[in-house]
Scaffold this motif. Structure first.
Motif, PDB file in Angstrom:
ATOM      1  N   VAL A   1     -13.631 -23.503  26.105  1.00 33.57           N
ATOM      2  CA  VAL A   1     -14.538 -24.285  25.076  1.00 33.57           C
ATOM      3  C   VAL A   1     -15.737 -24.710  25.608  1.00 33.57           C
ATOM      4  O   VAL A   1     -16.745 -24.590  24.876  1.00 33.57           O
ATOM      5  CB  VAL A   1     -13.375 -25.636  24.967  1.00 33.57           C
ATOM      6  CG1 VAL A   1     -13.944 -26.724  24.291  1.00 33.57           C
ATOM      7  CG2 VAL A   1     -12.170 -25.352  24.230  1.00 33.57           C
ATOM      8  N   LEU A   2     -15.831 -24.965  26.841  1.00 31.18           N
ATOM      9  CA  LEU A   2     -17.364 -25.199  27.234  1.00 31.18           C
ATOM     10  C   LEU A   2     -17.307 -24.648  28.764  1.00 31.18           C
ATOM     11  O   LEU A   2     -16.168 -24.411  29.486  1.00 31.18           O
ATOM     12  CB  LEU A   2     -17.283 -26.731  27.524  1.00 31.18           C
ATOM     13  CG  LEU A   2     -17.163 -27.522  26.248  1.00 31.18           C
ATOM     14  CD1 LEU A   2     -17.229 -29.150  26.330  1.00 31.18           C
ATOM     15  CD2 LEU A   2     -18.461 -27.147  25.376  1.00 31.18           C
TER      16      LEU A   2
ATOM     17  N   GLU B   1     -22.503 -24.626  28.132  1.00 31.86           N
ATOM     18  CA  GLU B   1     -22.506 -23.488  27.064  1.00 31.86           C
ATOM     19  C   GLU B   1     -21.194 -23.746  26.276  1.00 31.86           C
ATOM     20  O   GLU B   1     -20.420 -24.406  26.947  1.00 31.86           O
ATOM     21  CB  GLU B   1     -22.521 -22.447  27.752  1.00 31.86           C
ATOM     22  CG  GLU B   1     -23.594 -22.081  28.434  1.00 31.86           C
ATOM     23  CD  GLU B   1     -23.392 -20.614  29.209  1.00 31.86           C
ATOM     24  OE1 GLU B   1     -22.399 -20.129  29.039  1.00 31.86           O
ATOM     25  OE2 GLU B   1     -24.353 -20.137  30.025  1.00 31.86           O
ATOM     26  N   SER B   2     -21.091 -23.758  25.095  1.00 34.33           N
ATOM     27  CA  SER B   2     -20.144 -23.880  24.207  1.00 34.33           C
ATOM     28  C   SER B   2     -19.388 -22.460  24.003  1.00 34.33           C
ATOM     29  O   SER B   2     -20.070 -21.351  23.729  1.00 34.33           O
ATOM     30  CB  SER B   2     -20.465 -24.447  22.825  1.00 34.33           C
ATOM     31  OG  SER B   2     -19.331 -24.707  21.711  1.00 34.33           O
TER      32      SER B   2
ATOM     33  N   VAL C   1     -12.391 -32.567  19.399  1.00 34.15           N
ATOM     34  CA  VAL C   1     -12.240 -32.931  20.806  1.00 34.15           C
ATOM     35  C   VAL C   1     -13.365 -31.919  21.623  1.00 34.15           C
ATOM     36  O   VAL C   1     -14.121 -32.503  22.380  1.00 34.15           O
ATOM     37  CB  VAL C   1     -10.855 -32.237  21.397  1.00 34.15           C
ATOM     38  CG1 VAL C   1     -10.569 -32.576  22.820  1.00 34.15           C
ATOM     39  CG2 VAL C   1      -9.589 -33.211  20.679  1.00 34.15           C
ATOM     40  N   GLN C   2     -13.616 -30.769  21.226  1.00 32.12           N
ATOM     41  CA  GLN C   2     -14.814 -30.176  21.638  1.00 32.12           C
ATOM     42  C   GLN C   2     -16.038 -30.944  21.475  1.00 32.12           C
ATOM     43  O   GLN C   2     -16.947 -30.827  22.291  1.00 32.12           O
ATOM     44  CB  GLN C   2     -14.814 -28.637  21.026  1.00 32.12           C
ATOM     45  CG  GLN C   2     -15.795 -27.782  21.505  1.00 32.12           C
ATOM     46  CD  GLN C   2     -15.656 -26.347  21.027  1.00 32.12           C
ATOM     47  OE1 GLN C   2     -14.967 -25.873  20.322  1.00 32.12           O
ATOM     48  NE2 GLN C   2     -16.728 -25.568  21.207  1.00 32.12           N
ATOM     49  N   ASN C   3     -16.207 -31.242  20.296  1.00 29.78           N
ATOM     50  CA  ASN C   3     -17.260 -32.108  19.916  1.00 29.78           C
ATOM     51  C   ASN C   3     -17.767 -33.396  20.790  1.00 29.78           C
ATOM     52  O   ASN C   3     -18.658 -33.634  21.131  1.00 29.78           O
ATOM     53  CB  ASN C   3     -17.746 -32.522  18.377  1.00 29.78           C
ATOM     54  CG  ASN C   3     -17.759 -31.066  17.631  1.00 29.78           C
ATOM     55  OD1 ASN C   3     -18.294 -30.041  18.167  1.00 29.78           O
ATOM     56  ND2 ASN C   3     -17.625 -31.257  16.353  1.00 29.78           N
TER      57      ASN C   3
ATOM     58  N   LEU D   1     -17.877 -23.702  36.362  1.00 35.62           N
ATOM     59  CA  LEU D   1     -16.766 -24.351  36.171  1.00 35.62           C
ATOM     60  C   LEU D   1     -16.540 -24.165  34.412  1.00 35.62           C
ATOM     61  O   LEU D   1     -17.588 -24.176  33.801  1.00 35.62           O
ATOM     62  CB  LEU D   1     -16.938 -25.961  36.083  1.00 35.62           C
ATOM     63  CG  LEU D   1     -16.006 -26.797  35.684  1.00 35.62           C
ATOM     64  CD1 LEU D   1     -14.603 -27.013  36.427  1.00 35.62           C
ATOM     65  CD2 LEU D   1     -16.718 -28.426  35.699  1.00 35.62           C
ATOM     66  N   MET D   2     -15.251 -23.771  34.074  1.00 36.71           N
ATOM     67  CA  MET D   2     -14.972 -23.885  32.472  1.00 36.71           C
ATOM     68  C   MET D   2     -14.241 -25.083  32.192  1.00 36.71           C
ATOM     69  O   MET D   2     -13.399 -25.572  33.179  1.00 36.71           O
ATOM     70  CB  MET D   2     -14.677 -22.643  32.207  1.00 36.71           C
ATOM     71  CG  MET D   2     -13.369 -22.120  32.893  1.00 36.71           C
ATOM     72  SD  MET D   2     -12.552 -20.552  32.385  1.00 36.71           S
ATOM     73  CE  MET D   2     -14.376 -19.859  32.399  1.00 36.71           C
ATOM     74  N   ILE D   3     -14.311 -25.738  30.994  1.00 40.94           N
ATOM     75  CA  ILE D   3     -13.393 -26.711  30.547  1.00 40.94           C
ATOM     76  C   ILE D   3     -12.483 -26.072  29.297  1.00 40.94           C
ATOM     77  O   ILE D   3     -13.077 -25.785  28.347  1.00 40.94           O
ATOM     78  CB  ILE D   3     -14.287 -28.146  29.965  1.00 40.94           C
ATOM     79  CG1 ILE D   3     -15.108 -28.399  31.196  1.00 40.94           C
ATOM     80  CG2 ILE D   3     -13.370 -28.908  29.701  1.00 40.94           C
ATOM     81  CD1 ILE D   3     -16.223 -29.439  30.957  1.00 40.94           C
ATOM     82  N   GLU D   4     -11.482 -26.251  29.330  1.00 38.84           N
ATOM     83  CA  GLU D   4     -10.284 -25.836  28.372  1.00 38.84           C
ATOM     84  C   GLU D   4      -9.922 -27.050  27.864  1.00 38.84           C
ATOM     85  O   GLU D   4      -9.145 -28.006  28.308  1.00 38.84           O
ATOM     86  CB  GLU D   4      -9.413 -24.807  28.989  1.00 38.84           C
ATOM     87  CG  GLU D   4      -8.648 -24.258  27.833  1.00 38.84           C
ATOM     88  CD  GLU D   4      -9.252 -23.685  26.750  1.00 38.84           C
ATOM     89  OE1 GLU D   4      -9.041 -23.622  25.531  1.00 38.84           O
ATOM     90  OE2 GLU D   4     -10.068 -22.607  26.945  1.00 38.84           O
TER      91      GLU D   4
END
Length: 136
Positions: A35-36, A19-20, A3-5, A43-46
């Motif tokens: 995650v990102l 950023e990863s 999912v992260q990829n 903003l961060m993405i979880e």
């Protein structure tokens, strides 16, 4: 990490500062890791991979805990997007999950994607979960 990829492939061409696995500011004993991260948007993405054996209630609890820890005073990010891959395709529960998460401070949005019905689950996927594989 699939999912992260997937998210990286979709977002990297659009956000050059993506950023990863960005770390948030340390809070006591804990230094949360998203995650990102997109610093220019603060903003961060979880991302969470909800296996068939995971309840969406537990996924909501984990994301709520993440949202509480990621935003200490003086931190670099101001909001979070939650991305959930639902490997059991529990579409009847998605609205409740989304509505609950959107009520939290700092949650800018929620995306829930179901595993396509014709996409077969990998053999041994349950045993991977039992061995403590990463959530994303």
């Amino acid at each position: 990490y699939h999912v992260q990829n997937l998210l990286w492939v979709a977002l990297a061409p659009l956000f050059h500062d993506l950023e990863s696995e960005g770390y948030s500011m340390k809070v006591g004993f804990t230094q949360p890791r998203a995650v990102l991260v997109i610093p220019s948007l603060k903003l961060m993405i979880e991302a969470k991979f909800a296996r068939a054996t995971d309840s969406l209630k537990e996924i909501q609890r984990q994301l709520a805990q993440d949202a509480a820890m990621y935003f200490p005073h003086g931190g670099q990010c101001e909001r979070m997007i939650a991305f959930v891959w639902d490997d059991a395709s529990r579409t009847e529960e998605h609205a409740t999950l989304i509505q609950g998460l959107e009520k939290l401070d700092h949650v800018a949005g929620v995306v829930v994607v179901s595993r396509p019905a014709k996409m077969k689950q990998q053999p041994g996927a349950a045993s991977t979960a039992e061995n403590g594989a990463e959530d994303t």
